[in-house]
Design a protein around this motif. Structure first.
Motif, PDB file in Angstrom:
ATOM      1  N   ALA A 144       0.832  -1.214   0.000  1.00  0.00           N
ATOM      2  CA  ALA A 144       0.000   0.000   0.000  1.00  0.00           C
ATOM      3  C   ALA A 144       0.864   1.260   0.000  1.00  0.00           C
ATOM      4  O   ALA A 144       0.568   2.231  -0.707  1.00  0.00           O
ATOM      5  CB  ALA A 144      -0.933  -0.003   1.203  1.00  0.00           C
ATOM      6  N   LYS A 145       1.926   1.259   0.791  1.00  0.00           N
ATOM      7  CA  LYS A 145       2.814   2.418   0.838  1.00  0.00           C
ATOM      8  C   LYS A 145       3.524   2.626  -0.502  1.00  0.00           C
ATOM      9  O   LYS A 145       3.642   3.757  -0.973  1.00  0.00           O
ATOM     10  CB  LYS A 145       3.852   2.263   1.958  1.00  0.00           C
ATOM     11  CG  LYS A 145       3.302   2.511   3.346  1.00  0.00           C
ATOM     12  CD  LYS A 145       4.424   2.365   4.363  1.00  0.00           C
ATOM     13  CE  LYS A 145       4.036   2.911   5.696  1.00  0.00           C
ATOM     14  NZ  LYS A 145       3.934   4.360   5.745  1.00  0.00           N
ATOM     15  N   ALA A 146       3.992   1.531  -1.094  1.00  0.00           N
ATOM     16  CA  ALA A 146       4.687   1.628  -2.383  1.00  0.00           C
ATOM     17  C   ALA A 146       3.765   2.181  -3.460  1.00  0.00           C
ATOM     18  O   ALA A 146       4.176   3.018  -4.273  1.00  0.00           O
ATOM     19  CB  ALA A 146       5.228   0.260  -2.791  1.00  0.00           C
ATOM     20  N   LYS A 147       2.527   1.733  -3.440  1.00  0.00           N
ATOM     21  CA  LYS A 147       1.549   2.183  -4.435  1.00  0.00           C
ATOM     22  C   LYS A 147       1.329   3.689  -4.357  1.00  0.00           C
ATOM     23  O   LYS A 147       1.089   4.339  -5.373  1.00  0.00           O
ATOM     24  CB  LYS A 147       0.238   1.427  -4.207  1.00  0.00           C
ATOM     25  CG  LYS A 147      -0.868   1.784  -5.174  1.00  0.00           C
ATOM     26  CD  LYS A 147      -2.073   0.891  -5.015  1.00  0.00           C
ATOM     27  CE  LYS A 147      -2.841   1.230  -3.769  1.00  0.00           C
ATOM     28  NZ  LYS A 147      -4.124   0.499  -3.690  1.00  0.00           N
ATOM     29  N   ARG A 148       1.437   4.250  -3.176  1.00  0.00           N
ATOM     30  CA  ARG A 148       1.128   5.665  -2.966  1.00  0.00           C
ATOM     31  C   ARG A 148       2.340   6.603  -3.105  1.00  0.00           C
ATOM     32  O   ARG A 148       2.183   7.817  -2.998  1.00  0.00           O
ATOM     33  CB  ARG A 148       0.486   5.853  -1.600  1.00  0.00           C
ATOM     34  CG  ARG A 148      -0.928   5.295  -1.549  1.00  0.00           C
ATOM     35  CD  ARG A 148      -1.480   5.285  -0.143  1.00  0.00           C
ATOM     36  NE  ARG A 148      -2.845   4.828  -0.082  1.00  0.00           N
ATOM     37  CZ  ARG A 148      -3.224   3.561  -0.145  1.00  0.00           C
ATOM     38  NH1 ARG A 148      -2.333   2.604  -0.295  1.00  0.00           N
ATOM     39  NH2 ARG A 148      -4.501   3.224  -0.055  1.00  0.00           N
ATOM     40  N   LYS A 149       3.506   6.030  -3.288  1.00  0.00           N
ATOM     41  CA  LYS A 149       4.696   6.884  -3.424  1.00  0.00           C
ATOM     42  C   LYS A 149       4.644   7.664  -4.738  1.00  0.00           C
ATOM     43  O   LYS A 149       4.067   7.215  -5.725  1.00  0.00           O
ATOM     44  CB  LYS A 149       5.980   6.044  -3.361  1.00  0.00           C
ATOM     45  CG  LYS A 149       6.241   5.423  -2.005  1.00  0.00           C
ATOM     46  CD  LYS A 149       6.488   6.491  -0.960  1.00  0.00           C
ATOM     47  CE  LYS A 149       6.752   5.885   0.404  1.00  0.00           C
ATOM     48  NZ  LYS A 149       6.987   6.870   1.421  1.00  0.00           N
ATOM     49  N   ASN A 150       5.281   8.824  -4.738  1.00  0.00           N
ATOM     50  CA  ASN A 150       5.221   9.723  -5.898  1.00  0.00           C
ATOM     51  C   ASN A 150       6.231   9.394  -6.991  1.00  0.00           C
ATOM     52  O   ASN A 150       5.939   9.550  -8.164  1.00  0.00           O
ATOM     53  CB  ASN A 150       5.398  11.171  -5.448  1.00  0.00           C
ATOM     54  CG  ASN A 150       4.243  11.622  -4.580  1.00  0.00           C
ATOM     55  OD1 ASN A 150       3.113  11.230  -4.795  1.00  0.00           O
ATOM     56  ND2 ASN A 150       4.548  12.437  -3.580  1.00  0.00           N
ATOM     57  N   THR A 151       7.425   8.963  -6.600  1.00  0.00           N
ATOM     58  CA  THR A 151       8.443   8.682  -7.616  1.00  0.00           C
ATOM     59  C   THR A 151       8.648   7.187  -7.771  1.00  0.00           C
ATOM     60  O   THR A 151       8.363   6.400  -6.858  1.00  0.00           O
ATOM     61  CB  THR A 151       9.794   9.343  -7.250  1.00  0.00           C
ATOM     62  OG1 THR A 151      10.336   8.679  -6.100  1.00  0.00           O
ATOM     63  CG2 THR A 151       9.635  10.836  -6.983  1.00  0.00           C
ATOM     64  N   ASP A 152       9.174   6.815  -8.917  1.00  0.00           N
ATOM     65  CA  ASP A 152       9.417   5.401  -9.195  1.00  0.00           C
ATOM     66  C   ASP A 152      10.441   4.805  -8.228  1.00  0.00           C
ATOM     67  O   ASP A 152      10.263   3.691  -7.738  1.00  0.00           O
ATOM     68  CB  ASP A 152       9.880   5.213 -10.646  1.00  0.00           C
ATOM     69  CG  ASP A 152       8.793   5.554 -11.653  1.00  0.00           C
ATOM     70  OD1 ASP A 152       7.603   5.531 -11.267  1.00  0.00           O
ATOM     71  OD2 ASP A 152       9.124   5.834 -12.816  1.00  0.00           O
ATOM     72  N   ILE A 153      11.499   5.555  -7.952  1.00  0.00           N
ATOM     73  CA  ILE A 153      12.534   5.069  -7.027  1.00  0.00           C
ATOM     74  C   ILE A 153      11.945   4.846  -5.643  1.00  0.00           C
ATOM     75  O   ILE A 153      12.232   3.833  -4.989  1.00  0.00           O
ATOM     76  CB  ILE A 153      13.726   6.058  -6.961  1.00  0.00           C
ATOM     77  CG1 ILE A 153      14.397   6.202  -8.334  1.00  0.00           C
ATOM     78  CG2 ILE A 153      14.741   5.643  -5.906  1.00  0.00           C
ATOM     79  CD1 ILE A 153      14.893   4.899  -8.932  1.00  0.00           C
ATOM     80  N   GLU A 154      11.111   5.754  -5.170  1.00  0.00           N
ATOM     81  CA  GLU A 154      10.461   5.587  -3.865  1.00  0.00           C
ATOM     82  C   GLU A 154       9.559   4.357  -3.863  1.00  0.00           C
ATOM     83  O   GLU A 154       9.491   3.635  -2.868  1.00  0.00           O
ATOM     84  CB  GLU A 154       9.641   6.829  -3.506  1.00  0.00           C
ATOM     85  CG  GLU A 154      10.458   8.037  -3.126  1.00  0.00           C
ATOM     86  CD  GLU A 154       9.588   9.268  -2.886  1.00  0.00           C
ATOM     87  OE1 GLU A 154       8.477   9.365  -3.461  1.00  0.00           O
ATOM     88  OE2 GLU A 154      10.028  10.134  -2.105  1.00  0.00           O
ATOM     89  N   LYS A 155       8.859   4.122  -4.958  1.00  0.00           N
ATOM     90  CA  LYS A 155       7.997   2.941  -5.061  1.00  0.00           C
ATOM     91  C   LYS A 155       8.822   1.673  -4.945  1.00  0.00           C
ATOM     92  O   LYS A 155       8.505   0.774  -4.155  1.00  0.00           O
ATOM     93  CB  LYS A 155       7.221   2.939  -6.383  1.00  0.00           C
ATOM     94  CG  LYS A 155       6.130   3.959  -6.430  1.00  0.00           C
ATOM     95  CD  LYS A 155       5.386   3.902  -7.756  1.00  0.00           C
ATOM     96  CE  LYS A 155       4.367   5.026  -7.779  1.00  0.00           C
ATOM     97  NZ  LYS A 155       3.409   4.910  -8.836  1.00  0.00           N
ATOM     98  N   PHE A 156       9.888   1.587  -5.743  1.00  0.00           N
ATOM     99  CA  PHE A 156      10.739   0.398  -5.716  1.00  0.00           C
ATOM    100  C   PHE A 156      11.392   0.210  -4.340  1.00  0.00           C
ATOM    101  O   PHE A 156      11.433  -0.908  -3.817  1.00  0.00           O
ATOM    102  CB  PHE A 156      11.829   0.482  -6.788  1.00  0.00           C
ATOM    103  CG  PHE A 156      11.368   0.174  -8.178  1.00  0.00           C
ATOM    104  CD1 PHE A 156      10.793  -1.046  -8.498  1.00  0.00           C
ATOM    105  CD2 PHE A 156      11.523   1.113  -9.188  1.00  0.00           C
ATOM    106  CE1 PHE A 156      10.383  -1.330  -9.791  1.00  0.00           C
ATOM    107  CE2 PHE A 156      11.128   0.838 -10.485  1.00  0.00           C
ATOM    108  CZ  PHE A 156      10.555  -0.393 -10.801  1.00  0.00           C
ATOM    109  N   LYS A 157      11.901   1.288  -3.763  1.00  0.00           N
ATOM    110  CA  LYS A 157      12.587   1.208  -2.472  1.00  0.00           C
ATOM    111  C   LYS A 157      11.633   0.741  -1.369  1.00  0.00           C
ATOM    112  O   LYS A 157      11.961  -0.157  -0.590  1.00  0.00           O
ATOM    113  CB  LYS A 157      13.177   2.574  -2.109  1.00  0.00           C
ATOM    114  CG  LYS A 157      13.929   2.586  -0.800  1.00  0.00           C
ATOM    115  CD  LYS A 157      14.484   3.977  -0.506  1.00  0.00           C
ATOM    116  CE  LYS A 157      15.184   4.004   0.834  1.00  0.00           C
ATOM    117  NZ  LYS A 157      15.695   5.347   1.161  1.00  0.00           N
ATOM    118  N   THR A 158      10.452   1.328  -1.326  1.00  0.00           N
ATOM    119  CA  THR A 158       9.452   0.951  -0.315  1.00  0.00           C
ATOM    120  C   THR A 158       9.045  -0.497  -0.492  1.00  0.00           C
ATOM    121  O   THR A 158       8.983  -1.259   0.473  1.00  0.00           O
ATOM    122  CB  THR A 158       8.224   1.878  -0.418  1.00  0.00           C
ATOM    123  OG1 THR A 158       8.674   3.220  -0.261  1.00  0.00           O
ATOM    124  CG2 THR A 158       7.186   1.546   0.631  1.00  0.00           C
TER     125      THR A 158
END
Length: 154
Positions: free
Chosen positions: A108-122
């Motif tokens: 859920a947190k990854a889905k809501r991240k704004n950048t691609d790197i943040e999504k992958f990292k989360t």
């Protein structure tokens, strides 16, 4: 019903481990290579969560019909001191629920991240923690306690 459900739960464990390893491969490679978060990545995340949730539902269903758990709950004071019974009555069940919650939150947190790197990292961090808990909590054939076969037949 119990033997079929037990075999299904045992089989689903392999799907959980395989899909989470694949999801982590995609997450870490996306994060470290600074890739774009694609529809395929999102689908992998969703399929991972779905398989984990199917395994949890199967496990909970098994928990409520298991003769081992009935014995554990019916004789709690004595059973809590028997490592194999305690493992399935408390440790395995609680740790798997915790892992599923961690993976779900991470998704859920990854889905809501704004950048691609943040999504992958989360995605990578939360799924790694969840998978580690799962791997520790599976009753592997080589486990020092509560060892079970790698595959159960139907």
């Amino acid at each position: 019903m119990y033997p079929i459900l037990l075999a299904l739960h045992s089989l689903l464990r392999w799907f959980v481990v395989i899909i989470l390893l694949y999801a982590l491969y995609r997450a870490y490679s996306g994060w470290l290579s600074k890739k774009t978060f694609t529809a395929a990545d999102n689908k992998t995340r969703k399929v991972s969560i779905t398989i984990v949730h199917l395994e949890i539902i199967t496990g909970l269903w098994l928990y409520f019909i298991s003769p081992l758990i009935s014995n554990f709950l019916g004789n709690f004071k004595e059973s809590v001191h028997v490592k194999d019974i305690r493992f399935f009555g408390m440790e395995h069940s609680i740790m798997m629920l915790v892992a599923a919650v961690i993976i779900t939150i991470g998704s859920a947190k990854a889905k809501r991240k704004n950048t691609d790197i943040e999504k992958f990292k989360t995605w990578a961090i939360w799924f790694t923690i969840g998978l580690l808990i799962i791997l520790i909590s599976i009753p592997w054939p080589f486990s020092p306690m509560a060892a079970r076969p790698g595959f159960r037949s139907f």
